[in-house]
Design a protein around this motif. Sequence first.
Motif, mmCIF file in Angstrom:
data_model
loop_
_atom_site.group_PDB
_atom_site.id
_atom_site.type_symbol
_atom_site.label_atom_id
_atom_site.label_comp_id
_atom_site.label_asym_id
_atom_site.label_seq_id
_atom_site.Cartn_x
_atom_site.Cartn_y
_atom_site.Cartn_z
ATOM 1 N N PHE A 193 -22.598 11.992 -3.955
ATOM 2 C CA PHE A 193 -21.644 12.603 -4.873
ATOM 3 C C PHE A 193 -20.317 11.861 -4.859
ATOM 4 O O PHE A 193 -19.851 11.415 -3.800
ATOM 5 C CB PHE A 193 -21.393 14.059 -4.477
ATOM 6 N N ILE A 194 -19.708 11.764 -6.041
ATOM 7 C CA ILE A 194 -18.343 11.286 -6.139
ATOM 8 C C ILE A 194 -17.498 12.396 -6.768
ATOM 9 O O ILE A 194 -18.015 13.271 -7.463
ATOM 10 C CB ILE A 194 -18.218 9.989 -6.954
ATOM 11 N N ARG A 195 -16.206 12.363 -6.513
ATOM 12 C CA ARG A 195 -15.259 13.341 -7.045
ATOM 13 C C ARG A 195 -14.504 12.724 -8.214
ATOM 14 O O ARG A 195 -13.966 11.622 -8.105
ATOM 15 C CB ARG A 195 -14.273 13.766 -5.958
ATOM 16 N N LEU A 196 -14.504 13.411 -9.347
ATOM 17 C CA LEU A 196 -13.789 12.958 -10.536
ATOM 18 C C LEU A 196 -12.572 13.846 -10.758
ATOM 19 O O LEU A 196 -12.693 15.078 -10.799
ATOM 20 C CB LEU A 196 -14.695 13.028 -11.769
ATOM 21 N N HIS A 197 -11.421 13.229 -10.899
ATOM 22 C CA HIS A 197 -10.184 13.952 -11.215
ATOM 23 C C HIS A 197 -9.417 13.069 -12.188
ATOM 24 O O HIS A 197 -8.765 12.101 -11.784
ATOM 25 C CB HIS A 197 -9.364 14.224 -9.954
ATOM 26 N N VAL A 198 -9.553 13.380 -13.480
ATOM 27 C CA VAL A 198 -9.060 12.497 -14.523
ATOM 28 C C VAL A 198 -8.046 13.252 -15.383
ATOM 29 O O VAL A 198 -8.392 14.213 -16.079
ATOM 30 C CB VAL A 198 -10.217 11.975 -15.399
ATOM 31 N N ALA A 199 -6.796 12.833 -15.335
ATOM 32 C CA ALA A 199 -5.733 13.478 -16.097
ATOM 33 C C ALA A 199 -5.833 13.091 -17.573
ATOM 34 O O ALA A 199 -6.453 12.083 -17.931
ATOM 35 C CB ALA A 199 -4.370 13.068 -15.534
ATOM 36 N N PRO A 200 -5.238 13.892 -18.452
ATOM 37 C CA PRO A 200 -5.237 13.548 -19.877
ATOM 38 C C PRO A 200 -4.723 12.130 -20.118
ATOM 39 O O PRO A 200 -3.717 11.707 -19.540
ATOM 40 C CB PRO A 200 -4.297 14.595 -20.484
ATOM 41 N N GLY A 201 -5.442 11.384 -20.941
ATOM 42 C CA GLY A 201 -5.060 10.015 -21.262
ATOM 43 C C GLY A 201 -5.554 8.979 -20.275
ATOM 44 O O GLY A 201 -5.443 7.776 -20.542
ATOM 45 N N GLU A 202 -6.114 9.410 -19.145
ATOM 46 C CA GLU A 202 -6.585 8.462 -18.134
ATOM 47 C C GLU A 202 -8.059 8.109 -18.338
ATOM 48 O O GLU A 202 -8.809 8.823 -19.015
ATOM 49 C CB GLU A 202 -6.381 9.026 -16.732
ATOM 50 N N ILE A 203 -8.467 7.000 -17.707
ATOM 51 C CA ILE A 203 -9.858 6.546 -17.709
ATOM 52 C C ILE A 203 -10.295 6.370 -16.260
ATOM 53 O O ILE A 203 -9.565 5.770 -15.464
ATOM 54 C CB ILE A 203 -10.020 5.215 -18.459
ATOM 55 N N TYR A 204 -11.453 6.919 -15.924
ATOM 56 C CA TYR A 204 -11.996 6.718 -14.583
ATOM 57 C C TYR A 204 -13.286 5.918 -14.708
ATOM 58 O O TYR A 204 -14.171 6.262 -15.508
ATOM 59 C CB TYR A 204 -12.262 8.059 -13.897
ATOM 60 N N SER A 205 -13.403 4.854 -13.921
ATOM 61 C CA SER A 205 -14.566 3.971 -13.996
ATOM 62 C C SER A 205 -15.236 3.853 -12.634
ATOM 63 O O SER A 205 -14.551 3.797 -11.604
ATOM 64 C CB SER A 205 -14.146 2.573 -14.477
#
Length: 296
Positions: free
Chosen positions: A274-286
């Motif tokens: 598992f990975i944790r995703l925490h992505v704010a508005p306007g951001e990109i997570y790769s």
Amino acid sequence: MGYQLKNEQLIVDIAEQGHYRGTRFDWSGFITGVTLRQGNHSFCVPESPTPGLGTGGEGLCNEFGIADPIGYEETQPGEMFPKLGVGLLTRGDEAAYQFYKQYPVVPFRQEVIQDSASELSYTIYPQECRGYAARLEKRVRLEDHRLIIDYNLHNEGSKTISTTEYNHNFLGMDQRGIGPGYTLKFPFELEPEVDEEGSMDHMLFQGREIHWSGRQESWFYFRLRGAAQAYKPQGWIWDLFHSESRAGVREISTYTVDSIAVWGEKHVISPEIFIRLHVAPGEIYSWSRVYEFYKA
């Protein structure tokens, strides 16, 4: 017909759009088969060998939010919430979210382009839902003995996206049942937390490895205590090997691990990272998941 990626080492089968229509797994890049040309070894198996049972998983399929679906707690019965890679699901009642339940769904629009014989790209377009909106880009590609899945998650909404992602990895070498001959290893000492006593009677935990003293006859599930702290990036996260066929697969991804679980049945074993995703508005997570298939 689906899609097929090929190079000199691997053949990868990917289901056509619409093959899987459940509300658990990501609909894009649903990998149903991997063949290692050297020895003609296969690796992917279905979640259940009995058609109609289980939740429809097969091969390498990923899921977002198995325990923390985006916006579910703030959703009222009759309202929708987003399930990344799937669509907008409708909450039916006051009960907690259940990953195995089939929810009414309005699927996200998605497009797929086969860029070359060894590469395929998906785009899952956003559909706004009470401040949540995400565009997911996924690329599946082959490099030598490696299968690589690249993800880009764009937060195009007004609310932060906070959830988890993992790949279920439904694996079984050459359709061989789970038992003696299999070894699953991790690069740290194993401390399993078992959900149900008796489900792991034939499993032997020896340092960093798991072996089987007999045929696995029931389902099993356990978490690895302290895995996020114990694991340090060092070339691979897990390695599954079958001594008789001499075939193996390992995950060599380099993302930060949030937690690790292992699920299985008599025909399948699934390391779940598992990975944790925490992505704010306007951001990109790769991030990327990298699998290496080999013959020892």
